[in-house]
Design an enzyme around this catalytic site. Sequence first.
Site, PDB file in Angstrom:
ATOM      1  N   GLY A 181      -4.316   1.050   7.087  1.00 15.49           N
ATOM      2  CA  GLY A 181      -3.549   2.670   6.640  1.00 15.49           C
ATOM      3  C   GLY A 181      -4.486   2.678   4.967  1.00 15.49           C
ATOM      4  O   GLY A 181      -4.385   2.547   4.315  1.00 15.49           O
ATOM      5  N   GLY A 240      -4.391   6.316   0.372  1.00  8.51           N
ATOM      6  CA  GLY A 240      -3.197   6.420  -0.232  1.00  8.51           C
ATOM      7  C   GLY A 240      -4.249   4.894  -1.194  1.00  8.51           C
ATOM      8  O   GLY A 240      -4.847   4.730  -1.090  1.00  8.51           O
ATOM      9  N   ILE A 241      -2.887   4.325  -1.109  1.00  2.24           N
ATOM     10  CA  ILE A 241      -3.230   2.709  -2.091  1.00  2.24           C
ATOM     11  C   ILE A 241      -3.955   1.587  -1.607  1.00  2.24           C
ATOM     12  O   ILE A 241      -5.050   0.957  -1.662  1.00  2.24           O
ATOM     13  CB  ILE A 241      -2.161   2.152  -3.045  1.00  2.24           C
ATOM     14  CG1 ILE A 241      -0.730   2.007  -1.259  1.00  2.24           C
ATOM     15  CG2 ILE A 241      -1.330   3.182  -3.695  1.00  2.24           C
ATOM     16  CD1 ILE A 241       0.523   1.095  -1.899  1.00  2.24           C
ATOM     17  N   GLY A 242      -3.952   2.131  -0.394  1.00  2.00           N
ATOM     18  CA  GLY A 242      -4.740   1.293   0.655  1.00  2.00           C
ATOM     19  C   GLY A 242      -5.797   2.007   1.127  1.00  2.00           C
ATOM     20  O   GLY A 242      -7.192   0.806   0.687  1.00  2.00           O
ATOM     21  N   SER A 264       8.727  -2.681  -1.124  1.00  2.00           N
ATOM     22  CA  SER A 264       9.014  -1.214  -2.064  1.00  2.00           C
ATOM     23  C   SER A 264      10.223  -1.485  -2.833  1.00  2.00           C
ATOM     24  O   SER A 264      11.024  -2.687  -2.704  1.00  2.00           O
ATOM     25  CB  SER A 264       9.480  -0.072  -0.854  1.00  2.00           C
ATOM     26  OG  SER A 264       9.873   1.258  -2.036  1.00  2.00           O
ATOM     27  N   TYR A 288      14.299   3.404   5.811  1.00  2.00           N
ATOM     28  CA  TYR A 288      13.762   2.748   5.038  1.00  2.00           C
ATOM     29  C   TYR A 288      13.478   1.925   4.415  1.00  2.00           C
ATOM     30  O   TYR A 288      13.154   0.917   4.357  1.00  2.00           O
ATOM     31  CB  TYR A 288      13.073   3.827   4.387  1.00  2.00           C
ATOM     32  CG  TYR A 288      11.316   3.855   2.824  1.00  2.00           C
ATOM     33  CD1 TYR A 288      10.142   3.433   3.640  1.00  2.00           C
ATOM     34  CD2 TYR A 288      11.552   4.299   2.228  1.00  2.00           C
ATOM     35  CE1 TYR A 288       9.483   3.649   2.877  1.00  2.00           C
ATOM     36  CE2 TYR A 288      10.748   3.372   0.763  1.00  2.00           C
ATOM     37  CZ  TYR A 288       9.719   2.931   1.256  1.00  2.00           C
ATOM     38  OH  TYR A 288       8.822   2.901   0.773  1.00  2.00           O
TER      39      TYR A 288
END
Length: 300
Positions: A21, A25-27, A138, A164
């Site tokens: 990913g 984003g953070i990836g 998370s 989730y």
Amino acid sequence: MTTFTTAQVPDMTGRTVVVTGANSGIGRIAAQVLAARGAHVVLAVRDLAKGAAAAATMTGDVEVRRLDLADLASVRAFAQDCTGPIDLLINNAGLMIPPLGRTADGFELQFGTNHLGHFALTNLLLPQVRGRVVTVASGAHRGGKIDFADPNWERRPYRAFPAYAQSKLANLLFTAELQRRLTEVGSPVRATAAHPGLASTNLLGHLDQQRSLWNRLQMTLVHRFAQSEADGALPTLYAAVADVPGGSYAGPGGFLEGRGAPKLVGRSKAARDEAVARRLWTVSEELTGVTFPLAAQPAR
């Protein structure tokens, strides 16, 4: 105590890193930082065009390969094409609160992508990993419960957030059991986990599409107080390169772990349940057909 920043990421020349990913984003930020430090970084992405666009913004040795974690055939094909040693595997890709969906293999989309896809990928690549496996979890794991009777939401009405939370709890249980198994066979590889806190990334896209006034107000507050993608990526990088023990969990050190400099953080009682971690591992093997590949090292 020194605050961890990207300046603490060491020279990565000669090392190979795989980031799932990594197109956003953070990836993307983590991949960008590691490539700038000299690593050969593989952006493992579902959409090659988006991966190429992300790679074009990075300096260093960057390669784009297709990986769809919602399709075990794609996971196997990706792993088969990875023939050299891997110094760092970052299991970053994920979905957050989408409508009910199914993977190519029939799993609930969040459990199948966030957990089972990474479970299969890690075990298929593990014989080549010689450094660390970092899995992005998370704070939502605290609301999670592994429903072994119906992990894929086939018998009960689908609820996006509990699904989730289950997948994120699974990430931490997976990390703990992976580390236990690595230690048991005498492997030097370390398994760690991280969470970004409240970060403004494209994972919030489904929430942005909510139409009720309350949901829109919630998202306004989220975006107002969320930290940047760059700050959200710091716990991942910390878990990847800092001198922390296997099984560690990193997150922001600020209020309610929502933002701030990364540090080692706690996890829920459910995430520390060794019996559930072992059972989840067995169930994951049965669902994916992928097993732990390492044998015990001979005594020296």
